[in-house]
Enzyme design. Structure first.
Site, short mmCIF file in Angstrom:
data_model
loop_
_atom_site.label_atom_id
_atom_site.label_comp_id
_atom_site.label_asym_id
_atom_site.label_seq_id
_atom_site.Cartn_x
_atom_site.Cartn_y
_atom_site.Cartn_z
N GLU A 22 43.40 69.40 40.00
CA GLU A 22 42.70 70.51 40.63
C GLU A 22 43.69 71.59 41.04
O GLU A 22 44.78 71.31 41.56
CB GLU A 22 41.90 70.04 41.84
CG GLU A 22 40.65 69.28 41.45
CD GLU A 22 39.72 69.05 42.62
OE1 GLU A 22 38.56 69.50 42.54
OE2 GLU A 22 40.15 68.42 43.60
N GLU A 33 36.64 58.71 38.79
CA GLU A 33 37.17 60.03 38.46
C GLU A 33 38.69 60.04 38.48
O GLU A 33 39.33 59.38 39.31
CB GLU A 33 36.65 61.08 39.45
CG GLU A 33 37.20 62.48 39.22
CD GLU A 33 36.60 63.51 40.17
OE1 GLU A 33 35.41 63.36 40.51
OE2 GLU A 33 37.31 64.45 40.56
#
Length: 366
Positions: free
Chosen positions: A125, A121
């Site tokens: 965020e 990943e």
């Protein structure tokens, strides 16, 4: 999607879609063919660049933008939304122009490139606790080391203003940029782990996704990281994506893969060379200490405390993989240190793509 659909366990051997590979494209959500609800998608990526994951869906096109909403459920928790690209990408540059939906503490928005089956990943965020920055991180095969999080420099309110967020991912390095300004670089050579004799660097073909979810109702560390319980009176909580530009590292088309210039993949350089480089260079791991994190799209609760990723229910509501994450002090992007070992005993980070198998289960039985 193909990473999760198991042909041998499906209704028929032809139930699973073939993997659609990256093609260079600019997705304007005000145009047709940009987005479809999962119930309407039949596996042809030419009909939709992105699809929703949950039903009922809190994702839609509004005002020419992709809009993801976090809504309050009867149990007081938030139910979010996730959309996923219908083509997989292995290296390339992805740029999203967007606004986060984090107008209250507890709300989390994200822009992620992830292979859910393997656990690689790369992400941005946003948390309601801090509207002036975005957080960057990466993971390798679900080894969850939250100490590598690095914040961007301060910018104008991410909930009110469009900003351009870019991930440039090559076999050799990852670069995170905001509004055209790079603030973090991670080199593959600096991810060498001598104990496991491997580079802990995301390299598997993955999917681009956007999501919003309730971090405030998660485990204590998650709630603190996200900014506490959501103040529902401060809603609506809308994450808006105006456009996504995808420039594949591998050129050609969705069935012909060649690296830039037609040469061999640059990641084929010897480990000895990379190991030598890693001794001379410094890793960009950051010192922002995040103990654990409960990360998942849709409704959340704190029910899991291990390092494996679990599938969510199709409606995104009660399959929670809690991971506490405490935010550490901010750190300049050019500070670097040896990557710390992966945090053990953390709970699974059920990333937004964790729902893809369940959300797209219908695709396996069409």
């Amino acid at each position: 999607m193909p990473f999760n659909c198991e042909a041998q366990n499906s209704y028929s051997s032809g139930s699973c879609w073939d993997t659609a590979h990256c093609v260079k494209e600019s997705v304007n959500f005000g145009s047709s063919g940009a987005f479809a609800q999962i119930a309407d998608y039949k596996g042809d990526p030419s009909t939709a660049a992105f699809v929703s994951q949950f039903e009922p869906s809190n994702a839609k096109i509004s005002g020419g933008e992709l809009q993801l909403e976090l809504v309050k459920q009867s149990d007081g928790k938030g139910f979010g939304a996730t959309v996923i690209n219908t083509r997989a990408i292995q290296y390339g540059t992805v740029t999203a122009v967007m606004r986060s939906g984090c107008t209250s503490g507890g709300v989390v928005s994200s822009f992620i490139i992830r292979n859910d089956a393997i656990g690689d990943e790369i992400d941005f965020e946003f948390v309601g606790a801090d509207k002036a920055t975005v957080q960057s991180n990466y993971y390798w095969q679900n080894h969850l080391d939250y100490t590598k999080m690095v914040k961007s420099p301060a910018m104008s309110d991410t909930t009110q203003n469009d900003h351009s967020y870019q991930i440039q991912w090559t076999p050799d390095q990852i670069v995170w940029s905001v509004d055209g300004n790079a603030f973090r670089t991670v080199k593959r050579s600096d991810t060498w782990d001598s104990a496991s004799n491997t580079f802990k660097y995301p390299e598997s073909e993955s999917y681009i996704s956007f999501s919003t979810w309730d971090g405030g109702s998660g485990a204590q560390g998650t709630s603190e990281w996200a900014g506490g319980a959501i103040q529902w009176g401060q809603g609506p909580f809308l994450t808006n994506v105006k456009s996504v530009t995808i420039d594949c590292y591998y050129k050609g088309n969705d069935t012909t893969y060649t690296p830039p210039g037609g040469s061999d993949d640059s990641s084929s350089s010897s480990k000895d060379d990379d190991k030598s480089s890693s001794k001379d260079g410094k890793s960009d791991s950051g010192d922002d200490n995040e103990d654990d994190k409960d990360s998942k799209s849709g409704s959340k609760d704190s029910s899991s405390d291990d390092d494996s990723s679990d599938s969510e229910s199709k409606d995104g509501s009660d399959s929670d993989d809690s991971v506490d994450e405490a935010t550490g002090s901010d750190e300049s992007s050019d500070e670097s240190s040896e990557d710390s070992s992966d945090t053990s005993g953390s709970a699974s980070r059920a990333a937004s793509l964790g729902a893809v198998a369940a959300a797209l289960a219908a695709a396996c039985v069409f």
